[in-house]
Structures are given as structure tokens and as C-alpha cells.
Design a protein around this motif. Structure first.
Motif, PDB file in Angstrom:
ATOM      1  N   SER A 169       0.851  -1.200   0.000  1.00  0.00           N
ATOM      2  CA  SER A 169       0.000   0.000   0.000  1.00  0.00           C
ATOM      3  C   SER A 169       0.884   1.247   0.000  1.00  0.00           C
ATOM      4  O   SER A 169       2.100   1.164   0.208  1.00  0.00           O
ATOM      5  CB  SER A 169      -0.901   0.013   1.242  1.00  0.00           C
ATOM      6  N   ASP A 170       0.230   2.401  -0.221  1.00  0.00           N
ATOM      7  CA  ASP A 170       0.955   3.661  -0.131  1.00  0.00           C
ATOM      8  C   ASP A 170       1.496   3.838   1.282  1.00  0.00           C
ATOM      9  O   ASP A 170       0.917   3.345   2.263  1.00  0.00           O
ATOM     10  CB  ASP A 170       0.011   4.835  -0.439  1.00  0.00           C
ATOM     11  N   GLY A 171       2.564   4.602   1.398  1.00  0.00           N
ATOM     12  CA  GLY A 171       3.096   4.908   2.720  1.00  0.00           C
ATOM     13  C   GLY A 171       2.192   5.891   3.444  1.00  0.00           C
ATOM     14  O   GLY A 171       1.512   6.713   2.819  1.00  0.00           O
ATOM     15  N   ALA A 172       2.163   5.794   4.767  1.00  0.00           N
ATOM     16  CA  ALA A 172       1.330   6.706   5.558  1.00  0.00           C
ATOM     17  C   ALA A 172       1.949   8.099   5.556  1.00  0.00           C
ATOM     18  O   ALA A 172       3.163   8.256   5.587  1.00  0.00           O
ATOM     19  CB  ALA A 172       1.207   6.190   6.983  1.00  0.00           C
ATOM     20  N   ASP A 173       1.069   9.108   5.498  1.00  0.00           N
ATOM     21  CA  ASP A 173       1.518  10.490   5.596  1.00  0.00           C
ATOM     22  C   ASP A 173       1.796  10.833   7.057  1.00  0.00           C
ATOM     23  O   ASP A 173       1.106  10.341   7.964  1.00  0.00           O
ATOM     24  CB  ASP A 173       0.410  11.447   5.110  1.00  0.00           C
ATOM     25  N   ALA A 174       2.760  11.731   7.248  1.00  0.00           N
ATOM     26  CA  ALA A 174       2.904  12.427   8.525  1.00  0.00           C
ATOM     27  C   ALA A 174       2.844  11.499   9.736  1.00  0.00           C
ATOM     28  O   ALA A 174       1.995  11.652  10.604  1.00  0.00           O
ATOM     29  CB  ALA A 174       1.792  13.483   8.634  1.00  0.00           C
ATOM     30  N   VAL A 175       3.745  10.576   9.777  1.00  0.00           N
ATOM     31  CA  VAL A 175       3.703   9.595  10.875  1.00  0.00           C
ATOM     32  C   VAL A 175       5.125   9.331  11.374  1.00  0.00           C
ATOM     33  O   VAL A 175       6.080   9.359  10.602  1.00  0.00           O
ATOM     34  CB  VAL A 175       3.031   8.289  10.385  1.00  0.00           C
ATOM     35  N   SER A 176       5.233   9.090  12.654  1.00  0.00           N
ATOM     36  CA  SER A 176       6.537   8.719  13.212  1.00  0.00           C
ATOM     37  C   SER A 176       6.913   7.338  12.697  1.00  0.00           C
ATOM     38  O   SER A 176       6.088   6.426  12.722  1.00  0.00           O
ATOM     39  CB  SER A 176       6.464   8.682  14.731  1.00  0.00           C
ATOM     40  N   THR A 177       8.151   7.191  12.259  1.00  0.00           N
ATOM     41  CA  THR A 177       8.576   5.918  11.677  1.00  0.00           C
ATOM     42  C   THR A 177       9.806   5.378  12.398  1.00  0.00           C
ATOM     43  O   THR A 177      10.479   6.095  13.121  1.00  0.00           O
ATOM     44  CB  THR A 177       8.903   6.083  10.187  1.00  0.00           C
ATOM     45  N   ASP A 178      10.104   4.170  12.146  1.00  0.00           N
ATOM     46  CA  ASP A 178      11.158   3.325  12.757  1.00  0.00           C
ATOM     47  C   ASP A 178      11.464   3.723  14.204  1.00  0.00           C
ATOM     48  O   ASP A 178      10.618   3.559  15.058  1.00  0.00           O
ATOM     49  CB  ASP A 178      12.385   3.145  11.844  1.00  0.00           C
ATOM     50  N   VAL A 179      12.642   4.271  14.492  1.00  0.00           N
ATOM     51  CA  VAL A 179      12.957   4.494  15.918  1.00  0.00           C
ATOM     52  C   VAL A 179      12.237   5.697  16.516  1.00  0.00           C
ATOM     53  O   VAL A 179      12.370   5.980  17.701  1.00  0.00           O
ATOM     54  CB  VAL A 179      14.476   4.622  16.161  1.00  0.00           C
ATOM     55  N   GLY A 180      11.478   6.425  15.693  1.00  0.00           N
ATOM     56  CA  GLY A 180      10.690   7.531  16.242  1.00  0.00           C
ATOM     57  C   GLY A 180       9.298   7.049  16.621  1.00  0.00           C
ATOM     58  O   GLY A 180       8.819   6.074  16.054  1.00  0.00           O
ATOM     59  N   ASN A 181       8.692   7.632  17.583  1.00  0.00           N
ATOM     60  CA  ASN A 181       7.249   7.481  17.801  1.00  0.00           C
ATOM     61  C   ASN A 181       6.733   8.603  18.695  1.00  0.00           C
ATOM     62  O   ASN A 181       5.751   8.454  19.402  1.00  0.00           O
ATOM     63  CB  ASN A 181       6.875   6.124  18.406  1.00  0.00           C
ATOM     64  N   ALA A 182       7.445   9.722  18.639  1.00  0.00           N
ATOM     65  CA  ALA A 182       7.028  10.859  19.465  1.00  0.00           C
ATOM     66  C   ALA A 182       5.724  11.421  18.916  1.00  0.00           C
ATOM     67  O   ALA A 182       5.438  11.331  17.727  1.00  0.00           O
ATOM     68  CB  ALA A 182       8.094  11.930  19.449  1.00  0.00           C
ATOM     69  N   MET A 183       4.947  12.003  19.809  1.00  0.00           N
ATOM     70  CA  MET A 183       3.695  12.644  19.405  1.00  0.00           C
ATOM     71  C   MET A 183       3.950  14.127  19.141  1.00  0.00           C
ATOM     72  O   MET A 183       4.928  14.694  19.629  1.00  0.00           O
ATOM     73  CB  MET A 183       2.647  12.443  20.495  1.00  0.00           C
ATOM     74  N   ASN A 184       3.061  14.722  18.374  1.00  0.00           N
ATOM     75  CA  ASN A 184       3.251  16.129  18.037  1.00  0.00           C
ATOM     76  C   ASN A 184       2.735  17.037  19.159  1.00  0.00           C
ATOM     77  O   ASN A 184       2.116  16.586  20.110  1.00  0.00           O
ATOM     78  CB  ASN A 184       2.583  16.466  16.700  1.00  0.00           C
ATOM     79  N   MET A 185       3.014  18.310  19.012  1.00  0.00           N
ATOM     80  CA  MET A 185       2.588  19.290  20.009  1.00  0.00           C
ATOM     81  C   MET A 185       1.301  19.952  19.517  1.00  0.00           C
ATOM     82  O   MET A 185       1.296  20.623  18.493  1.00  0.00           O
ATOM     83  CB  MET A 185       3.687  20.345  20.156  1.00  0.00           C
TER      84      MET A 185
END
Lengths: 609, 544
Positions: B416-432
Motif C-alpha cells: 500500500s501507499d506509505g502513511a503520511d505524517a507519521v513517526s517511523t522506525d525508531v521515532g514514535n514521538a507525538m506532536n505538540m
């Protein structure tokens, strides 16, 4: 039947409508299949059938109480209303950005943890106009732009409109202007504003709450109104009451105005019955496990009451409401047992008729009273063959163990995250499949106590019988508690009281306060049973409840009050559930357990290691 | 123990361990591992709900873990994988300084030294030994990104640091508390060094609360089954994970796969490259980073924990879901890291902007691993996250510091298409959230959008990155920006296209504009706007 005193309690699930009639303490119960009709028709059909079976007249019922998992099932199947969302300019992507974290940490294919399915991208409209963090207007609302949005909605109609503007929880002026305009243009269209749906900070979470309400409302409120009308046509003049997710009963208009609050009414009602019986049998801390057709619901019970929360995930949708702390996983009697590719068996939601359902497996083993479906044997043979298991009974047993393991895992995570050791709690087996499966779960968890309600299969309907009608109102406060002072707190309570109508015979009052050490921290909800308390009582209650939850003192002595909610409830009816007769057979498994009849059910303790 | 164990060859004692019989039934082990995982997750919930600083409360920049009584990783929370490798080294270093046998109930320890098991200075690790009826049964540990630990710039992440001494207070393994009470000298140390000591101390209290939560739950299990049985079962969980990992790695191709990536060029610095050879043999995975660049006098180096995070994340992303996630896996990972390199820096190298390097390492490792399991892996993700910090004095003369982390796009494919605007691999921080940012700091989030068209083209397109626009509401807002992929973007996979690079621009109120580099420190005055655009993910397959 006593005129206008009998109560009919109804819990609508995916497969069955559960009914319990309470005629002055005499109970009758039934389960009827939902069928393919709409929810309201299925409920009416079930009531009419039950009225014949139990010999009562609908017109002479005093009250009909309803709980439902209809909203949860709509979310699971992604069937909801088409919603238009109006957001600030620059923030139309809020729902699609989510909080940018992903759902499964170690899946190399990242999936955003946001319920973006609630609104199509093309139905999101940006509008100029902005408030700042204290609610001051930076830019006036663009009424020309709003008119253009209305034109788009007119040309491509939607079922509901959600409006979520920045800082509307502080000042609702822009949202109100926007809603008034849309309502003038589309008087029939439900318009949901975020400052009502979820008046709390953080725009993504508030957007989700608002869109969820809009997504659910047309169908859920429609069902409630249809039911009201159909009952009226049958002469029903009693009180139609709808349970919400916090275990309270609300009247039609209040329920229709906040349908998302009723999303978890089914699990909450079952939790209520578990709480009643746990308290009556001195079971101590308990976890209700309600296993039905599509889901397994868990609910923690402490001090004889279901524990409340303000953050819940329902079918991957974050819910921000004060509700019973129930958690569901998609595992029920309709799940199918499949090979897991590693020589074992896994249970999954599947429409592939080649594989047996969990109900097939349980029926094959004689653990539920249903006869196996006609083609169940063929499916079980297929499972046995594909997994290299000798015989269908062994395959069914392996599937049941796989389910017990999954439920045990879910209960573990649920319990430990709430500072509760599941091995030291009483598990309460509820739902059509609970008594068959939960004994195995207790054994896996190393626990030793199990409570099985005598009417476990209709536990949700039973829970409705001890709920009391209530009403509540909420105000934003957004002030430092010290600055508010005793007079400010008293004024707030007075404002809240003035927003509620009087309850005949007096009301039980409960004050819920959302507060935190600073305005930017996550709100923490506390409750006081006797409202009217001053800042000192509130500070002490906060410190006590914060420490009980987190095991630490609050980091600062200051307290910011976000909001207050006052609830008036009628006095809850005193129920004394009789112990079941000794000769009644225990539903589900009993091997390896000592069983004792207790109030409303059976207390089982493990007799073998 | 921990990482050391992972570097050893398969000896007879390991063979014995993997085949030894235990009195614990397999089912009991599953349940115990679940309970340990849940306790670690519960710790994290407590940290997020009680943290004072926005980077933890909103951004989720913390991680929790349990360790065996001997210091081996028992369970990890589902946190930012960037921190996956952080705790084993920190615990090992602390136990070297404070042998476990000398610890008593109520002791607590802390550290943040990157060169002794840590990550970068804002990440303070708290370690608490857990006792049950006088027996040491485990350790609970939490790493949390603190808002400020001193150094040359507010927030302690100076993009222009030349050495570690400019980055803040460096704490080796140190006693934090005795008999459950924080030592006054430790509180004093924080108050003398941090610009926001109350916030730091509030967050340390959240770490301690989480550890105490875990201690209660662990004691409950130990008293239920008996301390000796608990220790035996915990050891068996570690053995089982090792066995599972060995079995899985043994099934992968016995080949060597290569991966490489690099950071954006920095004026005055040599090119910074990461090279890795991944191989599977003897039931182990080996990651050899020989050939990676030498460390540089800029804060883009990372230490050993960063490399371990990248490798462990990549391993966990391909292993089956039923695998126990504990130190047994670490026993089967061999890391070869050149000394004084960008992947294993030595003092006094600055390391505060290590995120870009850990992302780069992960990207290289994933490239290698993707060759072993091509059917499961998408094209490269954005390979970056912004770390953006605003600080200064607001209109009411109150100081503020706020940090946020901005993700990019996911890689396209394989289905499938890649997800937009998402934390990937070693990241998973949330936005402010805008509403949180604007409540804390005199900065307005003007817009937050998906950066449309920034993902690479392909049969499955890469996910788009993010565009966020900020406006300063007072003069003198200091900004520290750390990003990556401004020039060097990942290639697409199987004919897919490359994503648009990251970009950051200041639009001054006087109408002038300044294009920023990947690591910048600057000041915004009232009305100035900052536009931050993150890189998309790479495309997968030739576009139709």
C-alpha cells in the motif's frame, strides 16, 4: 402485573437482544436473535415476542431501559454517517495528522493511530477566523467563507456537520456563530460543536470527539427516536431510559444530544451487574469479563463500583469522556479459529466459512448450551487437518486454549495498567461465553476466585435494573483554585445546580472536577459525593485520589480547575439478589472448582493447583 | 549480562542454558512475560500522566523497562524505539559503580552520561532496585528527556555545540535517593544547573512514581509465587527469548547484506557516512559498522546506545509477534562499532543532536535487513525527525522552554501507499497540539498541514511529510532546530521515486526570508514566522 411498576431492561448486542423483566422483584429473562432488521425494529420485535412469552402488556410497563453495543458495532464495521468537518484555516488536516504516533510500534509498515475514517478528506472545510490561547479574538470569523462552505454542503449533502475550532473550549463564540449559520441554512442537519461534545484542550482529541458524535448521531439518535415512537404507538406511557457509558440512565432528549456518551452502555451495564454482585458477595476487587458474539469487554470494579476513566479506546477510536473504564477486544463467539502458520491456532475476525467459529468449538466440547451448527463438524475437521491435530475435539480444545490465552493476555494488560494484580482479584464471568471461558483464564492468570452470575448470559440487562435516572451539567471554570476561593467554588456549584431540574424526592448529588497542578498538564478528574465543599476539601481530595492512582504526591501545591460537572441522580434502588437454588446447574465449566451459591450467582474457588 | 552477553560467542554454558529444563511450565512463562510487559507499560502510563514537561506529556519522550536481579533486560514499554537501546547500557554502568549486592530497599540511582551507557544529556535514567521480603528480585528503570540540564543553550540541545561540556550537566552513575527520599545534594545539583529546576524535579518524581508502581506489581508476583520461583521464572523468560531469537535468525539467509546512509553535509565538516554489514549466522545477527565515519566536532554523533537502538528496532520489526521482547534477544545480537566514530563516539564529542544519526543508522540497518526479508519491508521512510525547541521570556516576564518533535512520511509498499505524517522506525514521538503550545509559549502555530506531494512517486507512493508554520508573539524567541534530509534523501525501492527534501525557512516581519540549514540556532522577533517542512517517504515500485 402491578400497573406501571414493572421494569423491562434490554441490552442489544450484535447477535442477540437480551431482555429481563422485573415485576416487583420477580425476574424473567430471554434472549432473542437480532436478525437483519434495523435496531429499533429488532428491539420492538423482541419486546413483543417477550411480552407474549412472559405475559405482560407493553402499555402497562413502568419503565423500559436500554443499553446497546450498536455504536461499538458501527465502529467495528466502519458504518457511520457522512460528516462534514469545519476547522480553522491551516488545521483542516488535524484529523489526518493525528498525534503522529503509529499504531503498532514494530510493524515495518507504519499506520497512523488516528480514526481518520470518521471524515473524508474532501468533506473537511477550512474557515478563516482565530482565537488565541485565552480566547481573545485574533481574527473575526469569515462569514463569506462560511457561506461558501454551506454552498458546498448544499450541493453535496452530508448527514451531519462537525465544527471544531481552536481554543473553543475556552471561548465558544466562533463555534456558536458558525453553528447558528449552518443550522439556519440546514435546519434538519445535526450540527455538533466541539465545545459541547468535548470541552477540553488539545485540538486533535477534541476533533475526534466531535466527529465521532456526528458520525454516530444520525443512526443512534434515529434508533432512539424510532423506538420511542414505536413504543408510544403500542400504548407505552412509562419512562424510556437509555444507559450511558458511566452507568447512568438518561431520558430521550439528553441521550439523543450526546450519543457518543452511550457508546459503551452495553459493557457499562454488564459492569454494573458485576459490581452489584461483587459487593453483595464481598468479592473485593473484581474484573468483569463479558464475552459475547463479537467482543470481550473488561471492566475493573473496586469498592463495589465500576472504576471510571476519562480516556478510552473503542475500536481504535480514542474516546475522551468520563465513563466506566471498560476495554474491549475483538474476540467473541463469531471469531474464527485459524492455523497461525506456526503449527498453532489463532482466533481472528474472518468471514471465511472454512474455519470454525469459537461458538462451534465451545458447542463441540459441550461448554455452551447451544447445539453445534450443522456444518461445524466439517469446519472443525478442516482445522484439525490443517493444524495436524488428532480429532476435532482436540482441535476445538486447542482453539479454546488459544482464546483463553488471548483473553488472559488482554486481562493482564488491562489490570496491570490499573495497578491491579489480576491474580488477586475475583474475575466475574459474564456474557453468553464468559462462564465457558473465564475459568481457564483464571487458571492461566494464577488466580483463584471466580464469580458467575446466575443470569450471566443477560448480565447487561440485569445491570440496568439497579441504575438510577440521572441528569448532569458541566461548566468550564479555567481558574486557579486559590484565586477561586470558597465563594468562587460555591458560585460554580450554584450555577451548576441552577442548570438541573428538580428530582422528586430529592437527588443524590455528585460533583466531578477536572483539575491539574498547572493549566498545561493533563486534567485529572476527581469526584466528591457531597458537593458544596471548599478549596481545602478539593485540594485534599485531589491529593488523595492522585496518590491512589499514581502512587505519588502531586508535583506542585497549586491547582488549576478546568471544569466542574454536577450530576443529580435518583436514589439507586436497593436490590438484594437471592442466591440461586442449590439444584440449579452452573453455566460453563466447573471441573476443578469448589462452587458455592452466593447472592445472585456462584462463587467459585479453585480446588486444584 | 546485557550487551556484554551479546558480544560473546556461543559457549557451552549458553548451550546448557538454552536446553536446560525448568520447573516452570511454558504457559506460566508466557503469563509471566505478559505480566512483566504490562508492568513496564503501566510504568509508562504513569510517567506520561504525571510528567510536568511538555516534551514528555505531549511528545511521549520517555521509556520504561524492567531488569532482572542481575541487570538483564526483562521487559520494555511500547515507547519511542529511539530509546530501546538506552536502558541496558545505563543499568549495566550503574551496577558497575554500585554493585547490586550492596543495594538496599529505598535506594535509587540516576545517570545521564552518554559515554557510560546513556544517550544524550537531557535523558536522565532513574534506576530503582526492587526487593520482596528482603530479596532483590528486579530493577525498574525509566529514561526521560528532561527539559533542561544546563549547557550553552536553553533546552540543552545546542545545535552549535563543539563538545559535550557545552551540552549540560553530565552525571555518571550516582545515588539519587536513600530510604526512598531524594538526597538533598541531588536536588541541589539540579537546582544549580537547570534553567527550569522545578520541571526537572517534577519529572524525576514522575520517574520515581513509575518505578514504585512497578515495584508494587513485581512484589505482588513474587509474593504470589515465591521469590526464588520468580527469579527462576524470570531467568527462564530470558532463556526462552534467546532460544526464540536464535531459532528465528537461524532461518534467515546465511549471507552478508550491506546498508549505507549518510547525514546532510555540514560546512566545515567531512562527509558523515554510516556503513553496516548485516549477517545471520549461528543463530545470531551481527551488525558491523566498520567503515563508518570518525566522530566530528558537531553534536551529530551518537554513542553505543544509539546504534543498539537502531539494530534492536530493526530486529524486532522482522521477528514474529510471539517473540518475548527481553534481553534474551540482546544475547543474540553482536554489535561491532568502531571507537571514536559517529556511531560510537568517545569523549568529548558532542552528541545532543544524536537523533539524526540514530535514524541514519536505522535506515542503513533496515536496508540491509530488507534484503533478507524483502517481502515484508517497505521503501525507505523519511529517515528524519525534527527536534524543535523554543525558549525565552514571555510578555509576563516568565521564562519558557518548549520542545517538540516533528515526523515525516513513511515509505511506500510493499502492499500500500506509505502513511503520511507519521513517526517511523525508531521515532514514535507525538506532536505538540497548537492549544498546548500556545498555552505554554508566546508562539502561535499558524498552520499544521500534510506537506502534499512530498512523498516519492511509485506504484505505492511514499507518504507525505508535514508542514508547520509558527509565528513569534514576542521579541527574542530563541529557537533551536535539529533536522535532517535537507539535501540527502533516500532512494526509492524497485523503481520508486525519491521524496522531497526537508526544508526550513524564516520569514521575517520585514519581508525578508532566510533559508535554514539542518541544524540551526536563531532568534525570532514578534511577527516573524518559521516554516518547517519535513521529508516524505520514498516510493515503492515503478509508477503505473
Amino acid at each position: 402485573m402491578n400497573a406501571l411498576t414493572a421494569i423491562l431492561a434490554i441490552d442489544v448486542g450484535f447477535e442477540f437482544v437480551d431482555l429481563v423483566l422485573d415485576r416487583g422483584g420477580e425476574l424473567m429473562a430471554a434472549k432473542h436473535r437480532v436478525g437483519r432488521a434495523s435496531a429499533a425494529v429488532a428491539i420492538i420485535d423482541a419486546i413483543e415476542l417477550f411480552s407474549r412469552e412472559a405475559d405482560f402488556e407493553i402499555a402497562r410497563l413502568g419503565a423500559i431501559r436500554l443499553a446497546s453495543t450498536g455504536g461499538i458495532n458501527a465502529l467495528l464495521t466502519r458504518r457511520g454517517a457522512r460528516v462534514a468537518l469545519i476547522a480553522n484555516e491551516g488545521f483542516g488536516d488535524t484529523l489526518y495528522l493525528g498525534r503522529q504516533n503509529r499504531r503498532d510500534l514494530f510493524d515495518p509498515v507504519a499506520r497512523l493511530a488516528s480514526p481518520s475514517f470518521l471524515v473524508r478528506r474532501s468533506d473537511i472545510h477550512e474557515l478563516r477566523g482565530r482565537l488565541d490561547a485565552v480566547g481573545r479574538e485574533i481574527e473575526g470569523l469569515d462569514m463569506t467563507g462560511l457561506s461558501a462552505i454551506a454552498d458546498v454542503i448544499a450541493s453535496d449533502p452530508v448527514d451531519a456537520v462537525a465544527i471544531c475550532l481552536l481554543h473553543a473550549h475556552i471561548d465558544a463564540t466562533h463555534e456558536q456563530q458558525c453553528a447558528e449559520f449552518i443550522t439556519r441554512r440546514f435546519p434538519e442537519l445535526p450540527v455538533i460543536v466541539s465545545h459541547v461534545a468535548d470541552p477540553n484542550p488539545r485540538e486533535f482529541e477534541r476533533t475526534v470527539s466531535t466527529c465521532l458524535e456526528a458520525w454516530l448521531r444520525p443512526a443512534q439518535a434515529g434508533m432512539m427516536r424510532q423506538l420511542d415512537q414505536a413504543l408510544a404507538e403500542r400504548g407505552f406511557a412509562g419512562s424510556l431510559q437509555f444507559a450511558n457509558g458511566s452507568g447512568q440512565l438518561q431520558m430521550l432528549e439528553a441521550a439523543c444530544a450526546n450519543v457518543s456518551a452511550h457508546l459503551t452502555s452495553g459493557p457499562a451495564s454488564a459492569a454494573r451487574h458485576a459490581a452489584d454482585l461483587s459487593q453483595a458477595s464481598d468479592a473485593g476487587a473484581a474484573i468483569a469479563i463479558d464475552i459475547g458474539s463479537t467482543t470481550t469487554d473488561m471492566a475493573l470494579i473496586l469498592n463495589g463500583k465500576p472504576v471510571m476513566t476519562r480516556h478510552l479506546q473503542v475500536a481504535e477510536v480514542p474516546l475522551r469522556q468520563v465513563v466506566n473504564d471498560v476495554q474491549s477486544c475483538a474476540l467473541g463467539g463469531l471469531a474464527r479459529a485459524l492455523p497461525d502458520g506456526l503449527g498453532g491456532i489463532t482466533l481472528a475476525v474472518s468471514n471465511d466459512p472454512a474455519w470454525p467459529t469459537l461458538s462451534d468449538c465451545l458447542a463441540c466440547l459441550g461448554l455452551i448450551s447451544l447445539e453445534p451448527a450443522d456444518d461445524a463438524v466439517g469446519r472443525l475437521e478442516n482445522l484439525a487437518r490443517e493444524t495436524g491435530t488428532a480429532g476435532i475435539e482436540n482441535a476445538a480444545r486447542a482453539a479454546v486454549i488459544a482464546v483463553e490465552r488471548s483473553v488472559a493476555q488482554a486481562v493482564l494488560r488491562y489490570a496491570v495498567q490499573r495497578n491491579v494484580d489480576p491474580a488477586r482479584t475475583t474475575l466475574v464471568a459474564m456474557g453468553g461465553l464468559g462462564p465457558a471461558l473465564v475459568p481457564g483464564v483464571v487458571e492461566m492468570l494464577g488466580g483463584g476466585r471466580l464469580l458467575v452470575p446466575a443470569l450471566s448470559a443477560v448480565a447487561g440487562a440485569m445491570g440496568l435494573l439497579t441504575m438510577a435516572p440521572s441528569q448532569s451539567t458541566r461548566i468550564r471554570v479555567d481558574a486557579d483554585l486559590r484565586e477561586l476561593g470558597p465563594k468562587g467554588v460555591a458560585d460554580c456549584v450554584q450555577r451548576l445546580r441552577s442548570g438541573l431540574r428538580a428530582i422528586e424526592g430529592g437527588a443524590v448529588e455528585r460533583l466531578d472536577i477536572d483539575l491539574a497542578p498547572t493549566a498545561s498538564m493533563h486534567p485529572f478528574g476527581i469526584h466528591l459525593d457531597i458537593p458544596g465543599a471548599g478549596p481545602e476539601t478539593i485540594t485534599a481530595a485531589f491529593a488523595e485520589q492522585y496518590a491512589a492512582r499514581f502512587g505519588m504526591a502531586p508535583p506542585f501545591t497549586s491547582l488549576h480547575v478546568f471544569a466542574m460537572t454536577l450530576t443529580h441522580s435518583e436514589a439507586e434502588p436497593e436490590r438484594n439478589w437471592p442466591a440461586p437454588p442449590e439444584n440449579i446447574s452452573l453455566p460453563g465449566r466447573s471441573d476443578g472448582w469448589d462452587c458455592k451459591a452466593v447472592s445472585g450467582g456462584f462463587m467459585m474457588t479453585r480446588s486444584t493447583g | 549480562m546485557g550487551l556484554q552477553g551479546s558480544e560473546r560467542r556461543l559457549h557451552d554454558d549458553e548451550i546448557d542454558r538454552m536446553s536446560r529444563k525448568t520447573a516452570i511450565r511454558p504457559l506460566d512463562l508466557d503469563v509471566l512475560q505478559m505480566r512483566l510487559d504490562a508492568i513496564a507499560q503501566g510504568m509508562q502510563e504513569t510517567v506520561f500522566r504525571t510528567a510536568v514537561s511538555p516534551v514528555v506529556r505531549e511528545g511521549a519522550d520517555a521509556s520504561c523497562a524492567l531488569f532482572s536481579s542481575e541487570g538483564e533486560l526483562l521487559a520494555l514499554s511500547d515507547a519511542i524505539p529511539l530509546l530501546l537501546g538506552a536502558l541496558p547500557g545505563a543499568v549495566e554502568a550503574t551496577l558497575r559503580r554500585f554493585p547490586a549486592d550492596g543495594m538496599a530497599e529505598g535506594d535509587m540511582f540516576c545517570m545521564n552520561d552518554p559515554f557510560d551507557g546513556g544517550t544524550h544529556l537531557p535523558d536522565i535514567v532513574v534506576l530503582v532496585p526492587v526487593f520482596s521480603r528482603g530479596h532483590r528480585i528486579a530493577f525498574a528503570s525509566i529514561i526521560l528527556h528532561h527539559q533542561d540540564v544546563g549547557g550553552m543553550r536553553p533546552g540543552s540541545v545546542p545545535p552549535d555545540a563543539k563538545d559535550i561540556f557545552q551540552e549540560g550537566l553530565r552525571i555518571g552513575p550516582t545515588r539519587l535517593a536513600r530510604q526512598g527520599a531524594i538526597l538533598p545534594e541531588m536536588e541541589d545539583l539540579v537546582r544549580r544547573n537547570s534553567r527550569v529546576p522545578d520541571i526537572v524535579l517534577g519529572d524525576i518524581a514522575a520517574q520515581i512514581a513509575a518505578a514504585q508502581d512497578a515495584a508494587r506489581s513485581l512484589r505482588a508476583i513474587a509474593s504470589e509465587v515465591g521469590e526464588a520461583q520468580f527469579l527462576e521464572a524470570a531467568a527462564a523468560c530470558l532463556d526462552k527469548a534467546e532460544q526464540q531469537a536464535a531459532s528465528y535468525f537461524a532461518g534467515l539467509p546465511r549471507q552478508t547484506f550491506q546498508g549505507a546512509d549518510g547525514l546532510d553535509p555540514t560546512p566545515g565538516l567531512p562527509p558523515v557516512e554510516v556503513k553496516v554489514c548485516i549477517s545471520f549466522a549461528d543463530g545470531r545477527v551481527s551488525a558491523d559498522f566498520t567503515g563508518s565515519s570518525a566522530q566530528v566536532a558537531a553534536p551529530i554523533n551518537c554513542v553505543r546506545s544509539g546504534a543498539l537502538s537502531g539494530v534492536l528496532y530493526a530486529v524486532l520489526s522482522i521477528t514474529p509477534p510471539g517473540l518475548y521482547r527481553n534481553g534474551g534477544i540482546l544475547r543474540r545480537i553482536i554489535l561491532t562499532l568502531p571507537e571514536a566514530s559517529v556511531v560510537n563516539a568517545s569523549p568529548p564529542a558532542p552528541v545532543n543532536a544524536r537523533t539524526g544519526m540514530v535514524r541514519c543508522i536505522t535506515s542503513a540497518v533496515l536496508q540491509g535487513i530488507a534484503q533478507a526479508v524483502p517481502e515484508r519491508m517497505p521503501a525507505a521512510n523519511c529517515g528524519m525527525s525534527y527536534v524543535l525547541a523554543f525558549s525565552g521570556i514571555d510578555a509576563d516576564r516568565r521564562s519558557f522552554i518548549v520542545t517538540e518533535i516533528i515526523a515525516g512520511g513513511a515509505g511506500g509498499g510493499p502492499l500500500s501507499d506509505g502513511a503520511d505524517a507519521v513517526s517511523t522506525d525508531v521515532g514514535n514521538a507525538m506532536n505538540m497540539p497548537a492549544e498546548a503550545l500556545e498555552e505554554i509559549a508566546p508562539v502561535r502555530l499558524v498552520s499544521a498541514r500534510i506537506r502534499r506531494g512530498s512523498g516519492g512517486s511509485g506504484r505505492f507512493r511514499g507518504g507525505d511529510g508535514i508542514e508547520r508554520v509558527y509565528e513569534a508573539l514576542v521579541d527574542g524567541v530563541s529557537v533551536s532546530l535539529r533536522g535532517e534530509r535537507f539535501e540527502r534523501v533516500p532512494d526509492g525501492l524497485l523503481g520508486g521515486g525519491r521524496p522531497s527534501p526537508s526544508k526550513a525557512t524564516i520569514h521575517r516581519v520585514d519581508g525578508s526570508s532566510v533559508a535554514l540549514s539542518a541544524r540551526s540556532a536563531f532568534t525570532l522577533d514578534c511577527g516573524d514566522r518559521l516554516v518547517v517542512e519535513s521529508c516524505g517517504g520514498a516510493g515503492y515500485g515503478t509508477p503505473a
